[in-house]
Structures are given as structure tokens and as C-alpha cells.
Scaffold this active site. Structure first.
Site, PDB file in Angstrom:
ATOM      1  N   THR A 173      21.228  78.126  63.613  1.00 16.20           N
ATOM      2  CA  THR A 173      22.553  77.536  63.392  1.00 16.20           C
ATOM      3  C   THR A 173      23.571  78.418  64.092  1.00 16.20           C
ATOM      4  O   THR A 173      23.762  79.575  63.691  1.00 16.20           O
ATOM      5  CB  THR A 173      22.878  77.471  61.886  1.00 16.20           C
ATOM      6  OG1 THR A 173      21.878  76.690  61.241  1.00 16.20           O
ATOM      7  CG2 THR A 173      24.247  76.831  61.657  1.00 16.20           C
TER       8      THR A 173
ATOM      9  N   LYS B 256      25.389  69.678  62.106  1.00 17.05           N
ATOM     10  CA  LYS B 256      25.049  70.672  61.067  1.00 17.05           C
ATOM     11  C   LYS B 256      26.324  71.252  60.427  1.00 17.05           C
ATOM     12  O   LYS B 256      26.421  71.383  59.206  1.00 17.05           O
ATOM     13  CB  LYS B 256      24.216  71.780  61.722  1.00 17.05           C
ATOM     14  CG  LYS B 256      23.992  73.015  60.901  1.00 17.05           C
ATOM     15  CD  LYS B 256      22.866  72.864  59.924  1.00 17.05           C
ATOM     16  CE  LYS B 256      22.701  74.100  59.058  1.00 17.05           C
ATOM     17  NZ  LYS B 256      21.799  73.868  57.951  1.00 17.05           N
TER      18      LYS B 256
ATOM     19  N   LYS C 128      28.890  81.722  56.548  1.00 17.76           N
ATOM     20  CA  LYS C 128      28.698  81.749  58.006  1.00 17.76           C
ATOM     21  C   LYS C 128      28.928  80.347  58.599  1.00 17.76           C
ATOM     22  O   LYS C 128      29.672  80.180  59.566  1.00 17.76           O
ATOM     23  CB  LYS C 128      27.277  82.222  58.328  1.00 17.76           C
ATOM     24  CG  LYS C 128      26.884  82.066  59.788  1.00 17.76           C
ATOM     25  CD  LYS C 128      25.375  82.161  60.005  1.00 17.76           C
ATOM     26  CE  LYS C 128      25.003  81.504  61.316  1.00 17.76           C
ATOM     27  NZ  LYS C 128      23.572  81.343  61.526  1.00 17.76           N
TER      28      LYS C 128
HETATM   29  P1  NAD Z   1      16.399  85.784  59.391  1.00 21.47           P
HETATM   30  O1  NAD Z   1      17.427  86.830  59.568  1.00 21.47           O
HETATM   31  O2  NAD Z   1      15.453  85.857  58.233  1.00 21.47           O
HETATM   32  O3  NAD Z   1      15.475  85.723  60.732  1.00 21.47           O
HETATM   33  C1  NAD Z   1      15.928  85.907  62.038  1.00 21.47           C
HETATM   34  C2  NAD Z   1      14.842  86.656  62.822  1.00 21.47           C
HETATM   35  O4  NAD Z   1      15.236  86.765  64.186  1.00 21.47           O
HETATM   36  C3  NAD Z   1      14.616  88.087  62.318  1.00 21.47           C
HETATM   37  O5  NAD Z   1      13.240  88.269  62.012  1.00 21.47           O
HETATM   38  C4  NAD Z   1      15.072  88.965  63.483  1.00 21.47           C
HETATM   39  O6  NAD Z   1      14.346  90.166  63.601  1.00 21.47           O
HETATM   40  C5  NAD Z   1      14.800  88.035  64.660  1.00 21.47           C
HETATM   41  N1  NAD Z   1      15.542  88.368  65.884  1.00 21.47           N
HETATM   42  C6  NAD Z   1      16.865  88.635  66.029  1.00 21.47           C
HETATM   43  N2  NAD Z   1      17.160  88.841  67.330  1.00 21.47           N
HETATM   44  C7  NAD Z   1      16.005  88.687  68.018  1.00 21.47           C
HETATM   45  C8  NAD Z   1      15.654  88.765  69.409  1.00 21.47           C
HETATM   46  N3  NAD Z   1      16.572  89.045  70.340  1.00 21.47           N
HETATM   47  N4  NAD Z   1      14.378  88.546  69.746  1.00 21.47           N
HETATM   48  C9  NAD Z   1      13.449  88.264  68.813  1.00 21.47           C
HETATM   49  N5  NAD Z   1      13.693  88.173  67.489  1.00 21.47           N
HETATM   50  C10 NAD Z   1      14.967  88.397  67.101  1.00 21.47           C
HETATM   51  O7  NAD Z   1      17.162  84.392  59.410  1.00 21.47           O
HETATM   52  P2  NAD Z   1      16.635  82.977  58.842  1.00 21.47           P
HETATM   53  O8  NAD Z   1      16.962  82.833  57.414  1.00 21.47           O
HETATM   54  O9  NAD Z   1      15.227  82.767  59.325  1.00 21.47           O
HETATM   55  O10 NAD Z   1      17.640  81.992  59.634  1.00 21.47           O
HETATM   56  C11 NAD Z   1      17.516  81.726  61.012  1.00 21.47           C
HETATM   57  C12 NAD Z   1      18.572  80.704  61.405  1.00 21.47           C
HETATM   58  O11 NAD Z   1      18.386  79.504  60.649  1.00 21.47           O
HETATM   59  C13 NAD Z   1      20.019  81.162  61.158  1.00 21.47           C
HETATM   60  O12 NAD Z   1      20.820  80.710  62.209  1.00 21.47           O
HETATM   61  C14 NAD Z   1      20.370  80.462  59.837  1.00 21.47           C
HETATM   62  O13 NAD Z   1      21.765  80.215  59.717  1.00 21.47           O
HETATM   63  C15 NAD Z   1      19.598  79.168  59.974  1.00 21.47           C
HETATM   64  N6  NAD Z   1      19.241  78.524  58.693  1.00 21.47           N
HETATM   65  C16 NAD Z   1      18.765  79.265  57.652  1.00 21.47           C
HETATM   66  C17 NAD Z   1      18.442  78.642  56.456  1.00 21.47           C
HETATM   67  C18 NAD Z   1      17.903  79.441  55.275  1.00 21.47           C
HETATM   68  O14 NAD Z   1      17.864  78.887  54.163  1.00 21.47           O
HETATM   69  N7  NAD Z   1      17.475  80.689  55.476  1.00 21.47           N
HETATM   70  C19 NAD Z   1      18.604  77.252  56.322  1.00 21.47           C
HETATM   71  C20 NAD Z   1      19.050  76.510  57.411  1.00 21.47           C
HETATM   72  C21 NAD Z   1      19.369  77.167  58.604  1.00 21.47           C
END
Ligand code: NAD
Length: 292
Positions: A96, A168, A243
Site C-alpha cells: 500500500t 485502496k 499510514k
Molecule cells: P512488514 O513490515 O511486516 O513486511 C515488509 C517486509 O519488507 C519486511 O520483512 C522487510 O524486511 C521487507 N523489506 C523492506 N525493504 C525491503 C527491500 N528493499 N528488499 C527486500 N525486502 C524489504 O509489512 P506487512 O504487514 O507485510 O505489510 C506490507 C504492505 O502491505 C504495507 O504496505 C502495508 O500497508 C500493506 N498491508 C498490510 C496489511 C496488514 O494487515 N499487515 C493489510 C493490508 C495491506
């Protein structure tokens, strides 16, 4: 079955990548956090040496990263995934992020690139029941759809690049404002001597009904599965809602849209975060509203 590169193995990405493998795809994964990569490898996914390495030779490349700056850096930065990917590959960013960055990265990738943010949270990611809202070309969507089907159950093509992010942000702004006013309804009912159950029984069958009331009820009791019944353990964390509300306000300012309730929702969630509520479910904001 496709060769897929998947980068970003956090709360959402890890189960999404596992579901792609479960559907029979060949999945190469990468995360900058070694523990995340080790866990994915232990779950049977093939670890890559870098993000570019995961992208190389794949027919489809997926990212699930925290925010716009991570997405821009991963795709376009030094050793970026876009340049490493096959010119015929389909690139899908499920993070997102802000609409402007989504459009910019898609244009600069020089590939068929889609934005495909999700709704449904970690439970939806694990159960492969996510909803995907997709921006990009029609041919790109047609190629991505069968891949997304392995991770979700509702996949909507919303328009050109950035349209998935736009959908979204609108959805989550609506959800936040609806949750806030649902909380206010319960607070007013408490003052007027009405039980939570009575208000729920009326509203969930009346014109004030919503997902915030009937599925995600912000007080314990009426909906046993809602986070209110487990001291507001998420669910969908307030920090993530803040966010998304920030992104919605950025988009509103950039496009000249008048969204006073969205602005107020952001302000209230920011206060909730400042008071230490960021890790709680977003419905936990009822506690802040009760205090006034
Ligand atoms: P998270 O922080 O758990 O995971 C993100 C991952 O990306 C981490 O493991 C981090 O190490 C990795 N990362 C960051 N930079 C990187 C790079 N350059 N190369 C490789 N890996 C890298 O986040 P999440 O909860 O999995 O959410 C991910 C996305 O989905 C966000 O944008 C969030 O807003 C969206 N989202 C989350 C939810 C939820 O309930 N968690 C629901 C809908 C949408």
C-alpha cells in the site's frame, strides 16, 4: 505454472509467497532481513541472493514492501529489480503506497507493471482470501489475474496505473470514518443508558449498519470474533490505518478533493498513536474517544 520472484517476506508477504508455492508456482524469494528469508526457506521457498536475483528470469515479479520509498528503491534503485527483470515479465507491487509513487515506478520500470494493493489483513493473506484492487493495462491485468487468484478471492481491475492504490485509499478512508462514528454511537448509547447489545441489534438491522458495526464491532460482546473481545489485539493495527489515512490526505491535497472527515480521521488516529495506541487494533480508538 509460472516462475515467480517474490520480494518482501513480512507479515503479509510471507504467507502470500507460500500460497503461490502451494498453487504449484516456482517461487524465488528475498527479504533484507535474514530471519525472514530463513523462515521462508524453511517453509520450502527458494531463497535468492538479492532482490534483483529474485527478479531475474522470472515471468512474474511481486513485491510486498512497507511504503513508497521502499518500493521505489527496490524497483528502481541501484541493482533495481525492474532492470534485472525479463523485458517480457509482469511486475506486480502489492504494497500500500501513495498513488504518485505507484504511477512513477510503473512508468519508469519500462515493463508491464501493475499496482495491486490488498484488503483482508494477515488472516486473508494466510487463507488466500485477499481482495486485490489492481491498476495497470488490461493485457497486464489479464496476465496477473491467475497469479493473484492463488493469493486471493476477489480481484478487481480498477483502471490504469495507480488506480489500485486510489481504490485502496478511498476504501480505508471510508472505513476509518465509519469506524469512528460507530464508536461515537456506542459512546452516546452508553451515556443514554442503552446496552451495547440493544444498539447492535438495532443498528446491524437498520440504515446505520456497516462492516465496522456488523463484522468488526468496536465493543466486546455482540460480535465474538471482533478485536474488542481480545483487548483490541489486531486485526488491523491503528498505525497502519494512520499510514493509509496519511496517504489518502496526501492524495486529496494533490488532487484538490475536499475530504474533511478523512482529515479529521487522520487527526484522531494520530492522537491515538501519540497516546501509545499504534499497536492496537484500529477499533481500539473507542478508548480514546471515551476519554474525550
Ligand atoms: P512488514 O513490515 O511486516 O513486511 C515488509 C517486509 O519488507 C519486511 O520483512 C522487510 O524486511 C521487507 N523489506 C523492506 N525493504 C525491503 C527491500 N528493499 N528488499 C527486500 N525486502 C524489504 O509489512 P506487512 O504487514 O507485510 O505489510 C506490507 C504492505 O502491505 C504495507 O504496505 C502495508 O500497508 C500493506 N498491508 C498490510 C496489511 C496488514 O494487515 N499487515 C493489510 C493490508 C495491506
Amino acid at each position: 505454472m509460472a516462475r515467480i520472484g517474490f520480494v518482501g517476506l513480512g507479515n503479509m508477504g510471507a504467507p502470500m509467497a507460500r500460497n503461490l508455492a502451494k498453487a504449484g508456482h516456482q517461487v524465488a524469494v528475498f527479504d533484507i532481513v535474514p530471519a525472514a528469508l530463513e523462515a521462508a526457506s524453511a517453509a520450502g521457498l527458494a531463497p535468492a541472493a538479492s532482490a534483483a536475483d529474485a527478479a531475474r528470469g522470472a515471468e512474474v515479479v511481486v513485491t510486498m514492501l512497507p511504503a513508497g520509498q521502499h518500493v521505489r528503491a527496490a524497483w528502481l534503485g541501484e541493482g533495481g529489480m525492474a532492470a534485472a527483470s525479463d523485458p517480457g515479465a509482469v511486475l506486480i507491487d502489492c504494497s500500500t503506497i501513495d498513488v504518485a509513487t505507484a504511477r512513477e515506478v510503473a512508468a519508469a520500470s519500462n515493463r508491464e507493471m501493475l499496482d495491486a494493493p490488498v484488503s483482508g489483513g494477515v488472516m486473508g493473506a494466510e487463507a488466500a482470501t485477499l481482495a486485490f484492487m489492481v491498476g495497470g493495462t488490461k493485457p497486464g491485468f489479464a496476465r496477473a489475474e491467475p497469479i493473484l487468484q492463488a493469493m486471493g478471492k476477489k480481484i478487481v481491475h480498477c483502471g490504469e496505473a495507480g488506480a489500485g492504490q486510489a481504490a485502496k485509499l478511498c476504501n480505508n478512508m471510508i472505513l476509518a470514518a465509519t469506524m469512528l462514528v460507530t464508536c461515537e454511537g456506542f459512546i452516546l448509547a452508553e451515556r443514554l443508558g442503552l446496552t451495547h447489545q440493544a444498539l447492535f441489534d438495532v443498528v446491524s438491522n437498520s440504515s446505520g449498519n456497516s462492516w465496522a458495526m456488523s463484522t468488526y464491532c468496536p465493543v466486546p460482546g455482540p460480535v465474538p470474533g471482533s478485536p474488542a473481545n481480545r483487548d483490541y489485539r489486531p486485526g488491523f493495527a491503528a498505525a497502519l490505518m494512520a499510514k493509509d489515512l496519511g496517504l489518502a490526505q496526501e492524495a486529496a491535497q494533490g488532487s484538490g478533493a475536499n475530504t474533511p472527515l478523512g482529515a479529521q480521521a487522520l487527526e484522531l488516529y494520530q492522537r491515538f498513536l501519540d497516546a501509545g495506541g499504534g499497536g492496537k487494533d484500529f477499533s481500539g480508538i473507542i478508548e480514546l474517544l471515551r476519554k474525550g
